[in-house]
Design an enzyme around this catalytic site. Structure first.
Site, PDB file in Angstrom:
ATOM      1  N   HIS A   1      -7.064   1.195   3.756  1.00 24.05           N
ATOM      2  CA  HIS A   1      -6.379   1.380   5.042  1.00 24.05           C
ATOM      3  C   HIS A   1      -5.551   0.150   5.416  1.00 24.05           C
ATOM      4  O   HIS A   1      -4.478   0.265   5.998  1.00 24.05           O
ATOM      5  CB  HIS A   1      -7.423   1.668   6.124  1.00 24.05           C
ATOM      6  CG  HIS A   1      -6.839   2.062   7.437  1.00 24.05           C
ATOM      7  ND1 HIS A   1      -6.026   3.160   7.580  1.00 24.05           N
ATOM      8  CD2 HIS A   1      -6.943   1.510   8.665  1.00 24.05           C
ATOM      9  CE1 HIS A   1      -5.651   3.267   8.854  1.00 24.05           C
ATOM     10  NE2 HIS A   1      -6.190   2.276   9.530  1.00 24.05           N
TER      11      HIS A   1
ATOM     12  N   ASP B   1      -6.605   4.695   0.746  1.00 22.35           N
ATOM     13  CA  ASP B   1      -7.057   4.679   2.147  1.00 22.35           C
ATOM     14  C   ASP B   1      -8.027   5.839   2.357  1.00 22.35           C
ATOM     15  O   ASP B   1      -7.616   7.000   2.373  1.00 22.35           O
ATOM     16  CB  ASP B   1      -5.831   4.807   3.063  1.00 22.35           C
ATOM     17  CG  ASP B   1      -6.193   4.764   4.542  1.00 22.35           C
ATOM     18  OD1 ASP B   1      -7.397   4.738   4.883  1.00 22.35           O
ATOM     19  OD2 ASP B   1      -5.257   4.752   5.367  1.00 22.35           O
TER      20      ASP B   1
ATOM     21  N   SER C   1      -1.836   3.356  11.635  1.00 18.68           N
ATOM     22  CA  SER C   1      -3.183   3.698  12.092  1.00 18.68           C
ATOM     23  C   SER C   1      -3.136   4.214  13.537  1.00 18.68           C
ATOM     24  O   SER C   1      -2.374   5.134  13.842  1.00 18.68           O
ATOM     25  CB  SER C   1      -4.082   2.472  11.948  1.00 18.68           C
ATOM     26  OG  SER C   1      -5.433   2.795  12.140  1.00 18.68           O
TER      27      SER C   1
END
Lengths: 382, 382
Positions: A356, A323, A157
């Site tokens: 995610h 995601d 991320s």
């Protein structure tokens, strides 16, 4: 009875603090006169310092990546499933460094730290920091640790953005960039969610323009909402459906504004927990770092291929199919730009129901490809 | 200079109020002793009252569906592009009725109305209402208007749920159900977004447990956040990207918490505007009606086919491919249940970049299929 330390754990770790007196010029034009970075290390640095791996954290992360802080510690580091003896990032092979980024609330200098100029917490005076600023400060930490070149910089991320930035800011100092569940820049929708979260904090009457420390209050309501919202975007629609569906908290509907569904209970719990320990100013800063990240911006029409022309590293890029915050398409943009530059890249499009958050989960396919790539890095070291 | 009325407008309309003294038993077990429903009508009811179409509104909608309230009115009804002389829902052919649902804030009895028992606004005393309750109250309005059977009940999103409910609650009183961008029930993610929005309102210090009217304040902060968040879910990621992308509000980054990106400015504007006219208690009620809607729940394992076994209407179901709030898969669940019951159903899966909001937009493909289906309804009437 004290809890035992598992064989594949890095064991008990002690955070360390590096103090820097050389001023750090920031992207915003501001300067941090001096600052602390808190970090942890696992494994041993080899004689030529060629086995060092830097772990960059995401929005709510910190330096405590693996192991425990004491024998009774019930909470292990946030990526303990990935890092340890025999794990994909094997601390029998690698010297692994985790740090808390500038602006954080886990020991590195941030808004809740005392501003030496005023003797009060920085609060609203703490400058906005960017991914580039973090990477600059991480480079100084590397110098301090005697690491000229990282075997790999690894992150998921927002952490993946730092790995990507390393390859551009310090192309000679990074052999591999491991970029997981990340994106070359936020979309309008990504920014929109961040802005709602920020507005929740900024409009909380207890925010006091960021100087709530002196008022003896914390903008709990706003931070709680921000976390609840964030949490929805970390999970997939299907994953949430499988786990919670329309399960009720009680047998019958109450027809009131109390909790009815399990998902409500779960989100409120997550929000309350987070608001109890995380600093709202840090949350604001981390979301801004996400928004501003766009290394291609200063190149013609945001050309990522041109931005990455400086890079010399090899890349491992991974994305998870459920995601929707940073969907696989966003990772493929990175892969395309790397291919345009004939840079070595391995790309993994991984099946997962966890959205995610999958980058933090133990998943056989994900861990297998990570292990294979880390093995490859180790063969170059050994 | 006064604005002209376009040829395809229903022109100037006057809202009407129907008062009901017969108590309404609600799903929650509560009773509304008496209430008002405010409504508007367009076109003429034919002699055998066979050309009547009911328009059900969604979360923030109301009775003002088409036309203007006065010659200078800059704002037309919320579905004016769809309804009028020569438009897909042609007022030269149909008698169209729009109403504000119970719990609303546009004239029908709701939390901001005066509770005759106390002489104060209902506030926290206003009961939770469900889609079924709305349909029950709409049936009474039908009686009042002399409409035994609707040619069609039409709605998008939460409005589509009402059309679906009509087919089950009053199978003899509805010939066609037009269900657009809707779902047979909310997913965990849908509920999660609603709960964050509600928590924003419920934890606003100006909410005063719903009785803010007496405190001379309004929970503007919470309602603004709720609307900002809602807005993100109404638009598609791609559509938002095309419209706003990473466009900056100013030429350069300010590196502050002020607006940087156009999308932030847009969302805050939408939030501010909405919080200026909509009632927070109504917002809470509308989201709860969404959460509770699940007509299949009381049948074995939530069997929608069994729930729809009562229905006798013909159906038009439409979904938009970029709608991630109520994605086409959700509409297909409805279609499957209708097919299971051998009920006539036309399904349109429409390409659009506008996400959930597409049901309110003028789009050639969408309007063409709507027009075709309404033509078919008219042939049965004429």
């Amino acid at each position: 009875m004290s809890q035992s330390i598992e064989n594949d754990s890095v064991g008990i770790v002690v955070p360390q603090v590096a103090h820097f007196d050389e001023p750090l010029a920031l992207t915003s034009g501001n300067t941090l006169a001096n600052y602390d970075l808190v970090y942890e290390t696992y494994g041993k640095l080899n004689s030529d310092a060629s086995n060092a791996i830097l772990i960059c954290h995401a929005l709510s992360g910190h330096q405590h990546v693996a192991g425990k802080h004491h024998a009774d510690d019930k909470q292990v580091g946030w990526w303990d499933n990935m890092i340890g003896p025999g794990k994909p990032i094997d601390t029998n092979r690698f010297f692994v460094v985790g740090l808390n980024n500038l602006g954080g609330c886990h020991g590195s200098t941030g808004p809740s730290s005392i501003n030496p100029e005023t003797g009060l917490p920085y609060g609203s005076r703490f400058p906005v920091v960017t991914v580039k600023d973090w990477v600059d400060s991480q480079a100084r930490l590397s110098d301090r640790l005697g690491i000229t070149q990282w075997a790999a910089v690894v992150g998921g991320s927002l952490g993946g953005m730092q790995a990507l930035m390393w390859s551009m800011s310090f192309p000679e100092r990074i052999r591999h960039a491991v970029v997981i569940a990340s994106a070359p820049k936020l979309s309008a929708q990504n920014i929109a969610f961040n802005d709602v979260a920020r507005q929740a904090i900024l409009t909380d009457p207890d925010f006091h323009n960021g100087d709530y420390y002196q008022h003896g209050v914390v903008p709990t309501r706003g931070l709680r909402l921000a976390r609840m919202l964030g949490h929805i975007t970390y999970l997939s629609d299907d994953g949430m459906g499988e786990k919670f569906g329309r399960l009720l908290r009680n047998e019958k509907f109450k027809y009131s504004f109390d909790v009815e569904f399990e998902i409500e209970s779960y989100l409120r719990y997550q929000g309350d927990k987070f608001a109890g320990y995380f600093d709202a100013n840090t949350y604001l800063l981390m979301t801004k770092a996400l928004d501003y990240f766009d290394p291609a911006r200063r190149f013609g029409e945001g050309n990522l291929s041109r931005a990455l022309a400086r890079a010399k590293a090899s890349f491992f890029v991974a994305a998870f199919d459920s995601d929707w915050r940073f969907a696989p398409d966003r990772s493929r943009e990175i892969v395309k730009a790397l291919v345009d530059n004939r840079l070595p890249v391995t790309y993994a499009d991984i099946e997962s129901a966890h959205g995610h958050d999958a980058f933090l989960m133990k998943d056989p396919q994900y861990f297998a490809v990570m292990r294979r790539y880390m093995d490859r890095i180790y063969r170059e070291v050994a």
